[in-house]
Design a protein around this motif. Structure first.
Motif, PDB file in Angstrom:
ATOM      1  N   GLU A  10       0.879  -1.165   0.000  1.00  0.00           N
ATOM      2  CA  GLU A  10       0.000   0.000   0.000  1.00  0.00           C
ATOM      3  C   GLU A  10       0.917   1.215   0.000  1.00  0.00           C
ATOM      4  OE1 GLU A  10      -3.710  -0.990   2.719  1.00  0.00           O
ATOM      5  OE2 GLU A  10      -1.927  -2.068   3.360  1.00  0.00           O
ATOM      6  N   GLU A 153      -3.601   6.751  -2.431  1.00  0.00           N
ATOM      7  CA  GLU A 153      -3.114   5.496  -1.872  1.00  0.00           C
ATOM      8  C   GLU A 153      -3.280   4.437  -2.944  1.00  0.00           C
ATOM      9  OE1 GLU A 153      -4.549   4.163   1.977  1.00  0.00           O
ATOM     10  OE2 GLU A 153      -3.943   2.108   1.527  1.00  0.00           O
ATOM     11  N   LYS A 263      -4.535  -5.059  14.077  1.00  0.00           N
ATOM     12  CA  LYS A 263      -5.157  -4.391  12.944  1.00  0.00           C
ATOM     13  C   LYS A 263      -6.669  -4.274  13.110  1.00  0.00           C
ATOM     14  CE  LYS A 263      -5.229  -3.796   8.193  1.00  0.00           C
ATOM     15  NZ  LYS A 263      -5.048  -2.474   7.740  1.00  0.00           N
TER      16      LYS A 263
HETATM   17 MG    MG Z   1      -5.824  -0.894   3.615  1.00  0.00          MG
END
Ligand code: MG
Ligand code: ADP
Length: 479
Positions: A10, A153, A263
């Motif tokens: 990412e 992104e 996460k």
């Molecule tokens: Mg993500």
């Protein structure tokens, strides 16, 4: 059975627009904290964001550069979470309908192979502020100058199988965004930041649990962080443990990493469409206009280098990867009249020197024209390649143009055969044993043994003897 590594990236790319994504404030130029953030950037009640057309244009240009579908109707959503550097309590981003859909990026590997990395999508979003810890004892300072800075992104599919591929992919993205001029690409300033998702599995098994190592801002750190995390995961699994899905931070100075947080899932963020922003419509005409304005992309530059300069795939890939390097190479090749030599010098001597002194090619003390002059003197036989390195060093040290250095230091190759002949005669006279040994050897051994005499002659001429002439003279005289 050994382990298979799976990597997905990412990548946050800071767009170089004049103003922020939803307000008219300038992008932070390093001014005093909180002097470059407006009420809109802070999300204060009563303010209304307006989308920056230029940011949408740059995101779509990126989409076209990776052959992606451009979403004709995209929306902004609020990603809700609390963090001190995000006082409004949400980040405005895109989830369901990002500007850029699926696309592809081709990477070149060192063994000559190429690979396609699929891009899942790329979306527009705003950056948050910064927490400052230095200078604040027992407290944290908040600087919101970065709040509202436009980012795209880029999310890849988990298509990479090792650190080399991940770094090649990251470099390629860097080449693309700088070539199309949407990002300055200064990684040390956080213009481009890489989050690396890593998992391991046994061949044939489903994907393993991944961790995400965040905010890597150099290619070297990326390579090291991947090696470290792969090793850690394999150790955990081989000891019978389990990988926890988590976000990790890598410290390049100590080459260690630590867990930052477990996460969150997307639904923890309570995404919903931003009620303050209209959907963004991109028309066919917009797309045609962008296509017409598309600068030369790294892949076409690479193809041109292979075609025009007969470079190998790998060399062409390296030289076309940054506009600055590509321009330097082309200027040096033109000035020197030899592309192959220019390629070798730019990737060899020059790259090594820049690396050692941590300089950008844009700040190279030896200009492309000077390197070209050096190459021209090599090509026309004025200097040998050994002397060329000496001239390069002097030029790097600011002693002038190669021609002046060659003249001032008397570095021209000895092209006067009479003078060279005398030196060769002396060497033969003073080394009777070696001469006998040479004359009693077979042809294969002679080839090796002539090196002694070449060395002596080079020593006597401080490396200025023309190698071809010298070899010929020696062979004649030694019989
Ligand atoms: Mg993500
Ligand atoms: P999230 O929505 O939680 O951020 P995504 O599925 O969108 O997760 O994936 C985020 C990134 O992680 C992508 O770059 C993707 O390629 C990568 N990724 C997903 N699963 C794995 C895995 N098992 N191993 C390595 N990378 C992965």
């Amino acid at each position: 059975m050994s382990w298979e590594v799976v990597i997905g990236l990412e990548v946050h790319v800071q767009l170089n627009t004049a103003s922020k994504l939803f307000s008219g404030s300038k992008l932070s130029t390093g001014a005093a904290p909180n002097t470059q953030a407006s009420l809109v950037d802070l999300g204060l009640p009563g303010t209304l964001p307006v989308v920056n057309r230029e940011a949408v244009r740059k995101a779509a240009l990126f989409g076209l550069a990776i052959n992606a579908d451009i979403c004709r109707h995209s929306i902004f959503e609020r990603k809700n979470y609390f963090y001190p550097d995000l006082p409004k309590g949400y980040q405005t981003t895109q989830l369901a309908e990002p500007v850029v859909g699926a696309g592809t990026v081709e990477i070149q590997l060192e063994n000559g192979e190429k690979k396609i990395v699929r891009i899942h999508h790329a979306h527009l979003e705003e950056d948050a502020g910064k927490s400052l810890h230095e200078d604040f004892h027992g407290m944290t300072g908040i600087d919101l100058n970065r709040a509202g800075t436009p980012l795209i992104e880029i999310v890849s599919e988990p298509d990479m199988a090792n650190a080399e591929e991940a770094v090649a992919f990251a470099r390629k993205l860097h080449a693309i965004v700088t070539s199309i001029g949407i990002c300055d690409g200064d990684m040390s300033q956080g213009n481009m930041r890489f989050d690396v998702n890593i998992s391991v599995r046994k061949p044939g098994e489903p994907l393993g649990t991944r961790t995400e190592t965040k905010n890597l801002n150099s290619f070297r750190f990326m390579e090291k962080a991947i090696a470290l995390e792969v090793e850690r995961q394999i150790d955990v699994l081989e000891d019978g443990g389990e990988i926890v899905q988590e976000t990790r931070l890598y410290n390049g100075d100590t080459h260690t990493a630590r867990s930052m947080r477990s996460k969150e899932d997307a639904n923890d963020y309570r995404y919903f469409p931003c009620p303050d922003l209209l959907p963004v419509a991109i028309t066919d005409a917009d797309i045609e206009e962008l296509k017409a304005a598309m600068p030369e992309l790294p892949d076409s530059r690479k193809a041109r280098f292979i075609n025009d300069y007969q470079l190998s795939e790998y060399d062409a890939d390296l030289l076309s990867g940054s506009i600055a390097t590509a321009a330097f190479f082309e200027a040096a090749a033109k000035a020197g009249g030899d592309a192959k030599l220019a390629a070798n010098w730019v990737m060899g001597e020059l790259a090594a020197k820049l690396n050692a002194e941590e300089k950008d090619i844009a700040d190279s003390p030896v200009s492309a024209e000077q390197l070209g002059q050096l190459i021209a003197r090599l090509k026309d036989g004025t200097i040998s390649s050994k002397i060329a390195k000496q001239v390069f060093e002097a030029c790097w040290a600011g002693e002038g143009n190669p021609d002046d250095i060659i003249e001032a230091k008397g570095l021209k190759q000895m092209s006067d055969t009479g003078e060279l002949e005398k030196i060769v005669d002396d060497i033969i006279a003073n080394n009777a044993a070696q001469v006998d040994d040479y004359r009693n050897s077979d042809d294969a051994k002679k080839k090796k043994k002539i090196g002694f005499f070449v060395g002596q002659a080079m020593k006597a001429t401080q490396g200025k003897a023309n190698p071809q002439q010298l070899n010929q003279l020696l062979r004649e005289k030694l019989g």
